[in-house]
Write a protein that holds these residues in place. Structure first.
Motif, PDB file in Angstrom:
ATOM      1  N   ALA A 146       0.863  -1.179   0.000  1.00 12.39           N
ATOM      2  CA  ALA A 146       0.000   0.000   0.000  1.00 12.39           C
ATOM      3  C   ALA A 146       0.899   1.228   0.000  1.00 12.39           C
ATOM      4  CB  ALA A 146      -0.900  -0.014   1.229  1.00 12.39           C
ATOM      5  N   PHE A 147       0.559   2.218  -0.816  1.00  9.60           N
ATOM      6  CA  PHE A 147       1.472   3.330  -1.084  1.00  9.60           C
ATOM      7  C   PHE A 147       0.769   4.666  -0.909  1.00  9.60           C
ATOM      8  CE2 PHE A 147       3.322   6.483  -3.910  1.00  9.60           C
ATOM      9  CZ  PHE A 147       4.684   6.331  -3.732  1.00  9.60           C
ATOM     10  N   THR A 148       1.509   5.648  -0.391  1.00  7.14           N
ATOM     11  CA  THR A 148       1.008   7.013  -0.372  1.00  7.14           C
ATOM     12  C   THR A 148       2.170   7.985  -0.521  1.00  7.14           C
ATOM     13  OG1 THR A 148      -0.424   8.585   0.785  1.00  7.14           O
ATOM     14  CG2 THR A 148       1.142   7.378   2.136  1.00  7.14           C
ATOM     15  N   ALA A 149       1.855   9.196  -0.980  1.00  7.56           N
ATOM     16  CA  ALA A 149       2.864  10.245  -1.172  1.00  7.56           C
ATOM     17  C   ALA A 149       2.305  11.539  -0.597  1.00  7.56           C
ATOM     18  CB  ALA A 149       3.212  10.399  -2.646  1.00  7.56           C
ATOM     19  N   PRO A 150       2.495  11.803   0.694  1.00 14.96           N
ATOM     20  CA  PRO A 150       1.884  12.971   1.331  1.00 14.96           C
ATOM     21  C   PRO A 150       2.393  14.315   0.816  1.00 14.96           C
ATOM     22  CG  PRO A 150       3.415  11.878   2.836  1.00 14.96           C
ATOM     23  CD  PRO A 150       3.254  10.986   1.654  1.00 14.96           C
ATOM     24  N   MET A 151       3.584  14.325   0.223  1.00 13.35           N
ATOM     25  CA  MET A 151       4.131  15.564  -0.321  1.00 13.35           C
ATOM     26  C   MET A 151       3.355  16.004  -1.566  1.00 13.35           C
ATOM     27  SD  MET A 151       6.547  17.948  -0.437  1.00 13.35           S
ATOM     28  CE  MET A 151       7.420  18.938  -1.653  1.00 13.35           C
ATOM     29  N   LYS A 152       3.132  15.062  -2.483  1.00 15.74           N
ATOM     30  CA  LYS A 152       2.411  15.368  -3.718  1.00 15.74           C
ATOM     31  C   LYS A 152       1.867  14.074  -4.308  1.00 15.74           C
ATOM     32  CE  LYS A 152       3.737  18.452  -6.772  1.00 15.74           C
ATOM     33  NZ  LYS A 152       4.457  19.139  -7.890  1.00 15.74           N
ATOM     34  N   TYR A 192      -8.962  -6.918   2.331  1.00 18.49           N
ATOM     35  CA  TYR A 192      -7.612  -6.610   1.859  1.00 18.49           C
ATOM     36  C   TYR A 192      -6.698  -6.322   3.045  1.00 18.49           C
ATOM     37  CZ  TYR A 192      -3.774  -3.947  -0.274  1.00 18.49           C
ATOM     38  OH  TYR A 192      -2.541  -3.498  -0.658  1.00 18.49           O
ATOM     39  N   ARG A 193      -5.501  -6.871   2.984  1.00 20.37           N
ATOM     40  CA  ARG A 193      -4.468  -6.575   3.981  1.00 20.37           C
ATOM     41  C   ARG A 193      -3.134  -6.524   3.258  1.00 20.37           C
ATOM     42  NH1 ARG A 193      -0.666  -9.363   7.094  1.00 20.37           N
ATOM     43  NH2 ARG A 193      -0.289  -8.489   9.188  1.00 20.37           N
ATOM     44  N   PRO A 194      -2.471  -5.365   3.245  1.00 16.90           N
ATOM     45  CA  PRO A 194      -1.172  -5.292   2.564  1.00 16.90           C
ATOM     46  C   PRO A 194      -0.108  -6.037   3.341  1.00 16.90           C
ATOM     47  CG  PRO A 194      -1.575  -3.264   3.764  1.00 16.90           C
ATOM     48  CD  PRO A 194      -2.826  -4.090   3.904  1.00 16.90           C
ATOM     49  N   ASP A 195       0.964  -6.366   2.662  1.00 15.27           N
ATOM     50  CA  ASP A 195       2.119  -6.961   3.338  1.00 15.27           C
ATOM     51  C   ASP A 195       3.025  -5.885   3.927  1.00 15.27           C
ATOM     52  OD1 ASP A 195       1.507  -9.689   2.604  1.00 15.27           O
ATOM     53  OD2 ASP A 195       2.095  -9.144   0.565  1.00 15.27           O
ATOM     54  N   LEU A 196       2.886  -4.645   3.391  1.00 17.40           N
ATOM     55  CA  LEU A 196       3.729  -3.539   3.854  1.00 17.40           C
ATOM     56  C   LEU A 196       3.100  -2.238   3.408  1.00 17.40           C
ATOM     57  CD1 LEU A 196       7.569  -3.285   3.778  1.00 17.40           C
ATOM     58  CD2 LEU A 196       6.274  -1.555   2.528  1.00 17.40           C
ATOM     59  N   PHE A 197       3.220  -1.209   4.245  1.00 16.17           N
ATOM     60  CA  PHE A 197       2.769   0.126   3.862  1.00 16.17           C
ATOM     61  C   PHE A 197       4.004   0.971   3.574  1.00 16.17           C
ATOM     62  CE2 PHE A 197       1.021   4.260   3.717  1.00 16.17           C
ATOM     63  CZ  PHE A 197      -0.345   4.119   3.513  1.00 16.17           C
ATOM     64  N   LEU A 198       4.024   1.613   2.394  1.00 16.50           N
ATOM     65  CA  LEU A 198       5.180   2.378   1.950  1.00 16.50           C
ATOM     66  C   LEU A 198       4.786   3.836   1.702  1.00 16.50           C
ATOM     67  CD1 LEU A 198       8.152   2.473   0.955  1.00 16.50           C
ATOM     68  CD2 LEU A 198       7.286   1.875  -1.321  1.00 16.50           C
ATOM     69  N   THR A 199       5.542   4.754   2.297  1.00 14.81           N
ATOM     70  CA  THR A 199       5.316   6.183   2.111  1.00 14.81           C
ATOM     71  C   THR A 199       6.510   6.798   1.402  1.00 14.81           C
ATOM     72  OG1 THR A 199       3.885   6.410   4.039  1.00 14.81           O
ATOM     73  CG2 THR A 199       5.043   8.390   3.314  1.00 14.81           C
ATOM     74  N   TYR A 200       6.214   7.633   0.402  1.00 12.68           N
ATOM     75  CA  TYR A 200       7.282   8.337  -0.299  1.00 12.68           C
ATOM     76  C   TYR A 200       7.272   9.807   0.079  1.00 12.68           C
ATOM     77  CZ  TYR A 200       9.779  10.892  -3.880  1.00 12.68           C
ATOM     78  OH  TYR A 200      10.627  11.762  -4.510  1.00 12.68           O
ATOM     79  N   HIS A 201       8.357  10.284   0.620  1.00 14.38           N
ATOM     80  CA  HIS A 201       8.688  11.672   0.914  1.00 14.38           C
ATOM     81  C   HIS A 201       7.828  12.287   2.021  1.00 14.38           C
ATOM     82  CE1 HIS A 201      10.512  15.599  -0.882  1.00 14.38           C
ATOM     83  NE2 HIS A 201      10.753  15.451   0.413  1.00 14.38           N
ATOM     84  N   LEU A 202       8.396  12.335   3.203  1.00 13.52           N
ATOM     85  CA  LEU A 202       7.746  13.036   4.303  1.00 13.52           C
ATOM     86  C   LEU A 202       8.747  13.956   4.996  1.00 13.52           C
ATOM     87  CD1 LEU A 202       8.599  11.719   7.314  1.00 13.52           C
ATOM     88  CD2 LEU A 202       7.211   9.861   6.454  1.00 13.52           C
ATOM     89  N   TYR A 203       8.223  15.037   5.539  1.00 19.39           N
ATOM     90  CA  TYR A 203       9.020  15.960   6.356  1.00 19.39           C
ATOM     91  C   TYR A 203       8.043  16.864   7.085  1.00 19.39           C
ATOM     92  CZ  TYR A 203       8.602  19.747   2.818  1.00 19.39           C
ATOM     93  OH  TYR A 203       8.152  20.709   1.946  1.00 19.39           O
TER      94      TYR A 203
END
Length: 384
Positions: free
Chosen positions: A4-10, A79-90
């Motif tokens: 599962a993926f998200t990009a909080p920056m953009k 649904y259950r992901p094996d891992l949650f991945l986030t790209y770019h946080l600050y």
């Protein structure tokens, strides 16, 4: 692995092109090449231009509500992901959603590209800083895109008394090189015709981009006795100010071009030049090398890790126009260097910065994060 993926920056479908959006999309492609099944969990954007406790607490509340909504939907779906991945946080773009969902479904949590400015621990960005730090504490894996960023994260591990070797690694940026081979690129000849055709690409906005153009203009002003022509790609509010600094009879300004049209321009030139003031690493530097161009660039942040100084180009101290001019003079006086640098650049891109190489590095990173999570689970079980 289901990711599962998200990009909080953009969000990756944001209409505004940027290096951040490009890197996020490339990460998804590399994960898919690596055989992973990726789901965009949310396009929620936590990034805010202005800080303040009330504003950021409102963003946090909305993010946690979004996490609850997503979690309920996943539960209904099974649904259950094996891992949650986030790209770019600050601090301006903390991630409250990934950690909440990772906790709810008891899965590993990993972050690619995290920036940390300790001076934001207090003041108007304190809520965002704490949110980003909480995400880093929860993360089973943290990847920096170059060692300069990695080193900026080391104080976090000192403060939390944890071992960076177990969770922190560098995953260098990469490109889809097939796009560059498709434009009929031919390597620059070993003896470029005079004048040497230089290319630079950069947005014309206030701040570091304008500063880079100013350094380039000052460097070229020291080389008016050498044969060169410069093509400039880019536009923005500082266009007139920037272009006025270059001799008008020796530049061609093409304005802002689409990514596809920029790619077409690279192989028409002999050398790429960009001072790269405060440049994290610079996609244009990667694209130029993928097109077979050597690079003269500023020795800034992650730039030394995406080009080999003396092999695929030359680096000058960041912001030093005379030193930049001296590096460029070496190539102007020995034009065959342009072709040699270009050939070496293409080889390095294939070996280090291809999509396949990126997929392999990402896969190793995710496996390490999963391994850390499993060991953490075992340790927690022993403590019960």
């Amino acid at each position: 692995m289901k990711i599962a993926f998200t990009a909080p920056m953009k969000p990756l479908d944001d209409p505004q092109p940027s290096g951040d959006r490009t890197m996020g999309r490339l990460i998804l492609r590399a994960l898919e090449i690596g055989g992973h099944e990726v789901r965009i969990a949310t396009r929620f954007r936590s990034w805010r231009k202005e800080g303040g406790d009330n504003a950021l607490l409102a963003v946090k509340k909305a993010a946690l509500e979004e996490a609850e909504r997503i979690g309920d939907a996943w539960t209904r779906e099974g649904y259950r992901p094996d891992l949650f991945l986030t790209y770019h946080l600050y601090h301006k773009a903390p991630d409250w959603i990934g950690p909440a969902l990772a906790d709810r479904f008891d899965v590993p949590y990993a972050v690619i590209e995290a920036s940390r400015a300790r001076k934001r621990r207090t003041g108007p960005w304190a809520v965002g800083f704490q949110g980003a730090d909480d995400a880093l504490k929860r993360a089973d894996g943290i990847a920096a895109l170059h060692n300069w960023d990695r080193d900026r994260l080391l104080p976090f591990f000192e403060e939390t008394e944890t071992d960076p070797a177990k969770r922190l690694r560098t995953v260098l940026p990469f490109l889809d090189l097939s796009a560059f081979g498709s434009v009929g690129n031919a390597s620059p000849s070993t003896e470029p015709a005079e004048p040497l055709k230089l290319l630079t690409v950069g947005m014309m906005r206030e701040g570091d981009k304008t500063a880079s153009y100013e350094v380039l203009a000052a460097a070229l002003s020291e080389l008016v006795d050498r044969p060169w022509q410069l093509t400039v790609v880019g536009d923005g509010p500082n266009r007139e100010k920037i272009l006025s600094k270059f001799p008008q009879d020796r530049i061609t300004w093409l304005g802002a071009l689409s990514p596809e049209n920029v790619i077409v321009e690279y192989p028409k030139h002999d050398l790429f030049v960009w001072p790269a003031i405060r440049e994290s690493f610079g996609f244009v530097l990667l694209e130029a090398q993928a097109s077979g161009l050597g690079v003269i660039a500023g020795d800034a942040l992650g730039v030394p890790e995406i080009m080999a100084d003396g092999t695929s180009g030359l680096l000058a101290p960041e912001g030093a126009s005379s030193a930049f001019a001296a590096k460029l003079r070496q190539v102007l006086d020995t034009p065959a260097l342009a072709g040699q640098f270009g050939e070496a650049a293409k080889i390095r891109m294939i070996e280090v910065h291809s999509l396949q190489a990126g997929a392999e590095r990402l896969d190793a990173f995710l496996k390490a994060a999963l391994d850390h999570y499993q060991h953490r689970q075992l340790d927690q079980a022993k403590d019960r």
